[in-house]
Design a protein around this motif. Sequence first.
Motif, PDB file in Angstrom:
ATOM      1  N   PHE B  91      40.264  35.598-102.595  1.00 56.22           N
ATOM      2  CA  PHE B  91      41.194  34.332-103.599  1.00 56.22           C
ATOM      3  C   PHE B  91      40.514  32.842-103.218  1.00 56.22           C
ATOM      4  O   PHE B  91      39.845  32.648-102.655  1.00 56.22           O
ATOM      5  CB  PHE B  91      42.496  34.649-103.560  1.00 56.22           C
ATOM      6  CG  PHE B  91      43.530  35.650-104.345  1.00 56.22           C
ATOM      7  CD1 PHE B  91      43.632  36.116-103.034  1.00 56.22           C
ATOM      8  CD2 PHE B  91      43.169  35.863-105.343  1.00 56.22           C
ATOM      9  CE1 PHE B  91      45.011  37.689-103.661  1.00 56.22           C
ATOM     10  CE2 PHE B  91      44.214  36.735-105.699  1.00 56.22           C
ATOM     11  CZ  PHE B  91      45.240  37.558-105.121  1.00 56.22           C
ATOM     12  N   CYS B  92      39.199  32.841-105.124  1.00 58.91           N
ATOM     13  CA  CYS B  92      39.475  31.193-104.463  1.00 58.91           C
ATOM     14  C   CYS B  92      40.155  30.625-105.075  1.00 58.91           C
ATOM     15  O   CYS B  92      41.176  31.108-106.206  1.00 58.91           O
ATOM     16  CB  CYS B  92      37.887  31.453-105.682  1.00 58.91           C
ATOM     17  SG  CYS B  92      37.071  29.742-105.487  1.00 58.91           S
ATOM     18  N   ALA B  93      39.987  29.354-104.421  1.00 60.67           N
ATOM     19  CA  ALA B  93      41.382  28.675-104.662  1.00 60.67           C
ATOM     20  C   ALA B  93      41.088  27.093-105.030  1.00 60.67           C
ATOM     21  O   ALA B  93      39.484  26.601-103.818  1.00 60.67           O
ATOM     22  CB  ALA B  93      42.409  28.790-103.613  1.00 60.67           C
ATOM     23  N   PHE B  94      41.441  26.279-105.296  1.00 61.64           N
ATOM     24  CA  PHE B  94      41.447  25.194-105.265  1.00 61.64           C
ATOM     25  C   PHE B  94      42.077  24.206-104.777  1.00 61.64           C
ATOM     26  O   PHE B  94      43.511  24.500-105.591  1.00 61.64           O
ATOM     27  CB  PHE B  94      40.684  24.901-107.133  1.00 61.64           C
ATOM     28  CG  PHE B  94      40.688  23.484-107.921  1.00 61.64           C
ATOM     29  CD1 PHE B  94      42.359  22.097-107.580  1.00 61.64           C
ATOM     30  CD2 PHE B  94      39.560  22.642-107.742  1.00 61.64           C
ATOM     31  CE1 PHE B  94      41.826  21.202-107.792  1.00 61.64           C
ATOM     32  CE2 PHE B  94      39.602  21.557-108.501  1.00 61.64           C
ATOM     33  CZ  PHE B  94      40.304  20.750-109.064  1.00 61.64           C
ATOM     34  N   MET B  95      41.903  23.181-104.238  1.00 59.20           N
ATOM     35  CA  MET B  95      42.959  21.896-104.397  1.00 59.20           C
ATOM     36  C   MET B  95      41.993  20.680-104.455  1.00 59.20           C
ATOM     37  O   MET B  95      42.029  20.467-103.801  1.00 59.20           O
ATOM     38  CB  MET B  95      43.521  22.212-102.462  1.00 59.20           C
ATOM     39  CG  MET B  95      44.740  21.373-102.172  1.00 59.20           C
ATOM     40  SD  MET B  95      44.564  21.248-100.651  1.00 59.20           S
ATOM     41  CE  MET B  95      45.551  22.546-100.426  1.00 59.20           C
ATOM     42  N   LYS B  96      43.606  20.103-105.413  1.00 60.77           N
ATOM     43  CA  LYS B  96      43.352  18.714-105.866  1.00 60.77           C
ATOM     44  C   LYS B  96      43.801  17.931-104.414  1.00 60.77           C
ATOM     45  O   LYS B  96      45.075  18.215-104.185  1.00 60.77           O
ATOM     46  CB  LYS B  96      44.493  18.389-106.933  1.00 60.77           C
ATOM     47  CG  LYS B  96      44.858  18.620-107.112  1.00 60.77           C
ATOM     48  CD  LYS B  96      45.352  18.160-108.625  1.00 60.77           C
ATOM     49  CE  LYS B  96      47.255  18.186-108.797  1.00 60.77           C
ATOM     50  NZ  LYS B  96      47.013  17.891-110.633  1.00 60.77           N
ATOM     51  N   ILE B  97      43.538  16.206-104.354  1.00 61.14           N
ATOM     52  CA  ILE B  97      44.100  15.904-103.134  1.00 61.14           C
ATOM     53  C   ILE B  97      45.811  15.768-103.730  1.00 61.14           C
ATOM     54  O   ILE B  97      45.848  15.264-104.968  1.00 61.14           O
ATOM     55  CB  ILE B  97      43.550  14.728-103.322  1.00 61.14           C
ATOM     56  CG1 ILE B  97      42.617  14.419-103.242  1.00 61.14           C
ATOM     57  CG2 ILE B  97      44.347  13.777-102.939  1.00 61.14           C
ATOM     58  CD1 ILE B  97      41.808  15.185-102.138  1.00 61.14           C
ATOM     59  N   ASN B  99      47.706  18.580-102.363  1.00 55.21           N
ATOM     60  CA  ASN B  99      47.793  19.882-101.791  1.00 55.21           C
ATOM     61  C   ASN B  99      48.576  20.857-103.185  1.00 55.21           C
ATOM     62  O   ASN B  99      48.823  22.005-102.506  1.00 55.21           O
ATOM     63  CB  ASN B  99      49.229  19.768-101.058  1.00 55.21           C
ATOM     64  CG  ASN B  99      48.525  18.516-100.102  1.00 55.21           C
ATOM     65  OD1 ASN B  99      47.986  19.206 -98.915  1.00 55.21           O
ATOM     66  ND2 ASN B  99      49.897  18.023 -99.165  1.00 55.21           N
ATOM     67  N   GLN B 100      48.607  20.641-103.982  1.00 51.91           N
ATOM     68  CA  GLN B 100      48.524  22.014-104.816  1.00 51.91           C
ATOM     69  C   GLN B 100      47.992  22.911-104.739  1.00 51.91           C
ATOM     70  O   GLN B 100      46.846  22.426-105.647  1.00 51.91           O
ATOM     71  CB  GLN B 100      49.588  21.366-106.265  1.00 51.91           C
ATOM     72  CG  GLN B 100      49.588  22.342-107.399  1.00 51.91           C
ATOM     73  CD  GLN B 100      50.418  21.798-108.612  1.00 51.91           C
ATOM     74  OE1 GLN B 100      50.417  22.291-109.325  1.00 51.91           O
ATOM     75  NE2 GLN B 100      51.510  20.779-108.683  1.00 51.91           N
ATOM     76  N   PHE B 101      47.775  24.008-104.880  1.00 51.72           N
ATOM     77  CA  PHE B 101      46.651  25.132-104.289  1.00 51.72           C
ATOM     78  C   PHE B 101      46.306  25.958-106.364  1.00 51.72           C
ATOM     79  O   PHE B 101      47.665  26.212-106.588  1.00 51.72           O
ATOM     80  CB  PHE B 101      46.862  26.274-103.526  1.00 51.72           C
ATOM     81  CG  PHE B 101      46.123  26.064-102.501  1.00 51.72           C
ATOM     82  CD1 PHE B 101      46.625  25.956-101.324  1.00 51.72           C
ATOM     83  CD2 PHE B 101      44.533  26.284-102.293  1.00 51.72           C
ATOM     84  CE1 PHE B 101      46.314  26.346-100.103  1.00 51.72           C
ATOM     85  CE2 PHE B 101      44.563  26.232-101.641  1.00 51.72           C
ATOM     86  CZ  PHE B 101      44.856  26.305-100.084  1.00 51.72           C
ATOM     87  N   TYR B 102      45.453  25.843-106.866  1.00 56.92           N
ATOM     88  CA  TYR B 102      45.863  26.754-108.028  1.00 56.92           C
ATOM     89  C   TYR B 102      44.109  28.330-107.661  1.00 56.92           C
ATOM     90  O   TYR B 102      42.834  27.753-106.965  1.00 56.92           O
ATOM     91  CB  TYR B 102      44.754  26.197-108.816  1.00 56.92           C
ATOM     92  CG  TYR B 102      45.399  24.758-109.334  1.00 56.92           C
ATOM     93  CD1 TYR B 102      45.768  23.735-108.813  1.00 56.92           C
ATOM     94  CD2 TYR B 102      46.141  25.267-110.814  1.00 56.92           C
ATOM     95  CE1 TYR B 102      46.609  22.234-109.009  1.00 56.92           C
ATOM     96  CE2 TYR B 102      46.801  23.958-110.887  1.00 56.92           C
ATOM     97  CZ  TYR B 102      47.293  22.469-110.547  1.00 56.92           C
ATOM     98  OH  TYR B 102      47.786  21.217-111.026  1.00 56.92           O
ATOM     99  N   PHE B 103      45.049  29.236-107.825  1.00 57.69           N
ATOM    100  CA  PHE B 103      43.799  30.885-107.395  1.00 57.69           C
ATOM    101  C   PHE B 103      43.369  31.425-108.449  1.00 57.69           C
ATOM    102  O   PHE B 103      44.456  31.056-109.501  1.00 57.69           O
ATOM    103  CB  PHE B 103      45.521  31.775-106.546  1.00 57.69           C
ATOM    104  CG  PHE B 103      45.470  31.088-105.171  1.00 57.69           C
ATOM    105  CD1 PHE B 103      46.867  29.864-104.863  1.00 57.69           C
ATOM    106  CD2 PHE B 103      44.956  31.578-103.849  1.00 57.69           C
ATOM    107  CE1 PHE B 103      46.748  29.597-103.752  1.00 57.69           C
ATOM    108  CE2 PHE B 103      44.847  31.221-102.207  1.00 57.69           C
ATOM    109  CZ  PHE B 103      45.958  29.946-102.157  1.00 57.69           C
ATOM    110  N   GLY B 104      42.677  31.930-108.125  1.00 58.44           N
ATOM    111  CA  GLY B 104      42.035  32.785-109.114  1.00 58.44           C
ATOM    112  C   GLY B 104      42.795  34.190-108.845  1.00 58.44           C
ATOM    113  O   GLY B 104      43.208  34.289-108.466  1.00 58.44           O
ATOM    114  N   THR B 105      42.755  35.210-109.573  1.00 57.62           N
ATOM    115  CA  THR B 105      43.157  36.611-110.112  1.00 57.62           C
ATOM    116  C   THR B 105      42.957  37.520-108.969  1.00 57.62           C
ATOM    117  O   THR B 105      43.521  38.392-108.567  1.00 57.62           O
ATOM    118  CB  THR B 105      43.052  36.572-110.985  1.00 57.62           C
ATOM    119  OG1 THR B 105      41.330  37.285-111.858  1.00 57.62           O
ATOM    120  CG2 THR B 105      43.926  36.238-112.232  1.00 57.62           C
ATOM    121  N   GLY B 106      41.821  37.185-107.869  1.00 58.67           N
ATOM    122  CA  GLY B 106      41.636  37.935-107.045  1.00 58.67           C
ATOM    123  C   GLY B 106      40.080  39.349-107.484  1.00 58.67           C
ATOM    124  O   GLY B 106      39.645  39.364-107.997  1.00 58.67           O
TER     125      GLY B 106
END
Lengths: 115, 113
Positions: B91-97, B99-106
């Motif tokens: 999974f690729c994931a993005f975190m903005k300052i 702490n909330q993670f946003y994940f791809g679908t894998g």
Amino acid sequence: GAGVSQTPSNKVTEKGKYVELRCDPISGHTALYWYRQSLGQGPEFLIYFQGTGAADDSGLPNDRFFAVRPEGSVSTLKIQRTERGDSAVYLCASSLTGDSYNEQFFGPGTRLTVL
Amino acid sequence: AQTVTQSQPEMSVQEAETVTLSCTYDTSESNYYLFWYKQPPSRQMILVIRQEAYKQQNATENRFSVNFQKAAKSFSLKISDSQLGDTAMYFCAFMKIGNQFYFGTGTSLTVIP
């Protein structure tokens, strides 16, 4: 313990019932996170605790979902009047502090099945 | 809103070969973090590699490296000398300052012996 633990590992319940899912974070970690992972999807953020308080609960889907962390360590995710769409793996993670650069360590998750 | 896209649902690679997993993201944030996580059948998410957006140098961790293209909003993962133990969902994931993670679908990666 050495890592984040979650209990139970699997939970089967009937539609309309109440469930509680438990997370034991790594000792000393002040930040704790809950995520929901539906089949074929990546985890989705639910709620983030810093200490005892919920710093961000914007991911909770509706008021049937509630989480607590009364003593700043163990957390419980509570789901009322469960629906079939609540079926998913619920992941918990903890990090040393709430700073973004701290790694989040994940538990193995609880697989919830609502019949 | 932040979105993370992984366009390869499944990939396979021969043992000892190299494979690249793709990830793109969309954000208006200027400062953020990007991650690759591995999820084996045990379900436990394991951090593979992390990249701070303000760093131009691509992160590397042993056999794992990234190609971070900030202007293109692309963050691919290269696995060199693939091993059987690399078989997992990635999974690729993005975190903005904040702490909330946003994940791809894998991407489901299978290493073939």
